[in-house]
Write an enzyme that holds these catalytic residues in place. Structure first.
Site, PDB file in Angstrom:
ATOM      1  CE  LYS A 103      -1.533 -10.463   4.665  1.00 30.85           C
ATOM      2  NZ  LYS A 103      -0.117 -10.882   4.816  1.00 30.85           N
ATOM      3  CB  SER A 179       1.296  -7.699   6.296  1.00 37.70           C
ATOM      4  OG  SER A 179       1.574  -8.914   5.638  1.00 37.70           O
ATOM      5  CB  SER A 203       3.502 -11.088   6.827  1.00 40.36           C
ATOM      6  OG  SER A 203       3.924  -9.758   6.718  1.00 40.36           O
TER       7      SER A 203
HETATM    8  N1  GLN Z   1       7.368  -6.608   7.710  1.00 42.43           N
HETATM    9  C1  GLN Z   1       7.890  -6.991   6.429  1.00 42.43           C
HETATM   10  C2  GLN Z   1       7.652  -5.917   5.412  1.00 42.43           C
HETATM   11  O1  GLN Z   1       7.129  -4.907   5.756  1.00 42.43           O
HETATM   12  C3  GLN Z   1       7.348  -8.319   6.011  1.00 42.43           C
HETATM   13  C4  GLN Z   1       6.030  -8.284   5.347  1.00 42.43           C
HETATM   14  C5  GLN Z   1       5.551  -9.625   4.890  1.00 42.43           C
HETATM   15  O2  GLN Z   1       6.061 -10.679   5.276  1.00 42.43           O
HETATM   16  N2  GLN Z   1       4.569  -9.607   4.021  1.00 42.43           N
HETATM   17  O3  GLN Z   1       7.996  -6.044   4.273  1.00 42.43           O
END
Ligand code: GLN
Length: 534
Positions: A103, A179, A203
């Site tokens: 990532k 993400s 994420s």
């Molecule tokens: N969907 C969550 C957010 O928008 C989690 C994101 C993550 O785990 N980095 O914060």
């Protein structure tokens, strides 16, 4: 050109996934363990495997858009080195020659690292993140950096500054999740054998579920985050996305361990997760919580608070869970029971309902603090507007560099942490967090009434939804992390693994969650289920 077809070697079993042909399979679809074996036994050169993978990336990128950067040059150099050492009979690492991606929040020396943000576009870090160092030492070959939500803030990849953002490989009209969506999509299509992701609220696990791959969020402090762009530091974790549970186990062997540069890592012994897998689930206590199936949420937007919030507070509604997902959890419970586990079906997790709202508050405040460093001077692209003073320069650099979602979160964090709201929001959210942790302490207490080894939950309330949100309840999208965020609060591990598909042909993910440093137990549960479903 499509991947070269590879005659199946009897010692190489097909990777888990949508029914690979029995006798012939694509090399790039093999698991990391299988690819490593072929390279080590000189059945294929690391360079040859890399070229096939790069070709495959080129064919799939047009629809999947998983990558921000593909680093062919550096990858070729590493693969050549692996081949040379193997030819010379030198010792090589356990992932020698295996192509992987990371990532784009992981710093990679001399390779663009953007965190999905314009503010970092073009940035070439002078060092590698700790996890990248470990994979380098294991002789894996980094092929590129995957797209993600900007600074990992989102659940669909739509907040990335780099568009088009990743598409779901099972249906390009649908999101890959986020993400770590680029990582999940890349692994699902065979663009690399595995990927590194980060998980602050779900994420790794949510995109893994949406794309039909395995995603593991380790215990907080198990894997060093040194050199990874921070989002919400008290919850940030990093972990692998893979095509098989075995690969996730191998990667946990490689990634876990103390690192003085990340002061939340610990000196807790790391078992050999791979050999642990063979222990099976006999005698394990596997929990299911009715509380998790009855979560409620608030439908209204922040902007219409005034109209919709009654004098008595918010209007809570039950968040529906796709019945096919509930059935998948039951199916896995049945499989594990047959394999000798004991199912405990009445585990109370009453405080989980606070996860998403508390996550909103805590993650925004921590993000606000973490993102202060990007000002165009210390970090991030400098605005070239010819500002008259330093403050204008900082403001312009941030205004130009950050996208809408990140700005919204910074502003929310600033607002929520003000002196007059601190108690009302932040302290309450921290209290909720402590209560959520107490749910896990109760459920996993070896002297307690439930004595769980593993808790089974859905990974997400719905399968991958469409970009236009057609056919999905906005409440389900808003609460997409309701099954994953609690573990980020509790600091405990969770693994999402694929359990078949729904009526639209979309992958379903089930989550096995465990107690602190018990990654091997959740891997064992996922492995037992995977074996049975293969
Ligand atoms: N969907 C969550 C957010 O928008 C989690 C994101 C993550 O785990 N980095 O914060």
């Amino acid at each position: 050109m499509r991947n070269e077809e590879w005659p199946a070697d009897s010692s190489v079993s097909p990777a888990a996934g949508p029914n690979p042909p029995v006798s012939i399979m694509n090399l790039t679809d093999l698991s990391a363990l299988e690819q490593a074996k072929l390279v080590r036994t000189k059945q294929i050169g690391a360079e040859e495997l890399l070229e096939l993978t790069l070709e495959h990336v080129e064919q799939t990128e047009g629809t999947v858009h998983a990558f921000i950067t593909v680093c062919e040059k550096e990858a070729r150099k590493k693969a050549r080195d692996v081949d040379r050492r193997i030819a010379a009979g030198e010792e090589v690492g356990p992932l020698a020659g295996v192509p992987y991606s990371a990532k784009d929040v992981f710093c990679t020396r001399g390779i663009q690292t953007t965190a999905g943000s314009r503010i970092l576009s073009g940035w070439l870090p002078p060092y590698n993140a700790a996890a990248i160092e470990r994979l380098n030492a294991a002789d894996a070959v980094l092929i590129g950096k995957t797209n993600c939500d900007e600074f990992a803030m989102g659940g669909t990849n739509e907040t990335s500054a780099f568009q088009p953002c990743p598409r779901n490989p099972h249906d390009p009209e649908r999101v890959a999740g986020g993400s770590s969506g680029g990582s999940a999509a890349a692994v699902a299509v065979g663009a690399g054998a595995f990927s590194l992701g980060t998980d602050t609220g779900g994420s790794i696990r949510e995109p893994a579920a949406f794309c039909g791959v395995v995603g593991l969020k380790p215990t907080y402090g198990r894997v060093s985050r040194w050199g990874v762009a921070a989002f919400a530091s008290s919850m940030d974790t990093i972990g692998p996305l893979t095509r098989s549970v075995k690969d996730a186990a191998l990667l946990m062997n490689i990634l876990s361990g103390f690192d003085p540069r990340d002061n939340v890592t610990v000196r807790v012994p790391v078992p050999d997760h791979l050999s642990e897998l063979e222990k099976g689930v006999k005698g394990m206590r596997i929990g299911i919580s009715p509380d998790l199936m009855n979560l409620r949420g608030v439908r209204c937007q922040v902007s219409d608070f005034r109209d919709q919030v009654s004098d008595h507070g918010f209007d809570y509604e039950k968040i529906e869970i796709d019945p096919e997902i509930t059935a998948a959890v039951e199916r896995v419970a049945g499989i594990l029971e047959k394999a000798g586990a004991e199912i405990v079906s009445d585990v109370p997790m009453p405080n989980t309902q606070y996860s998403v709202p508390a996550y909103f508050v805590i993650s925004r405040i921590e993000a606000y603090s973490n993102l202060q460093r990007y000002d165009g001077l210390k970090y991030g692209r400098a605005s070239q507007n010819g500002q008259k003073d330093m403050y204008e320069f900082f403001a312009d650099s941030r205004q130009e560099g950050f996208g809408r979602e990140v700005k919204l979160r910074i502003l929310s964090g600033l607002y929520l942490s003000q002196k007059e709201f601190y108690e009302k929001y932040y302290l309450r959210a921290q209290r909720a967090r402590a209560l959520i942790r107490s749910d896990y302490d109760r459920a996993f207490d070896p002297q307690g009434p439930y004595r769980l080894d593993v808790l089974l939950t859905p990974s997400t309330p719905v399968t991958a939804f469409r970009f236009d949100r057609q056919g999905v309840d906005p409440l389900q999208v808003r609460y997409a992390d309701q099954f994953t965020a609690p573990m980020n609060f509790a600091g405990t591990p969770g693994i999402s693994f694929p359990v078949g598909k729904d009526k639209n042909g979309l992958p379903i993910g089930v989550q096995a969650a465990g107690y602190d440093y018990c990654e091997s137990k959740i891997l064992r549960a996922a492995y037992a289920a995977e074996q049975e479903m293969a």
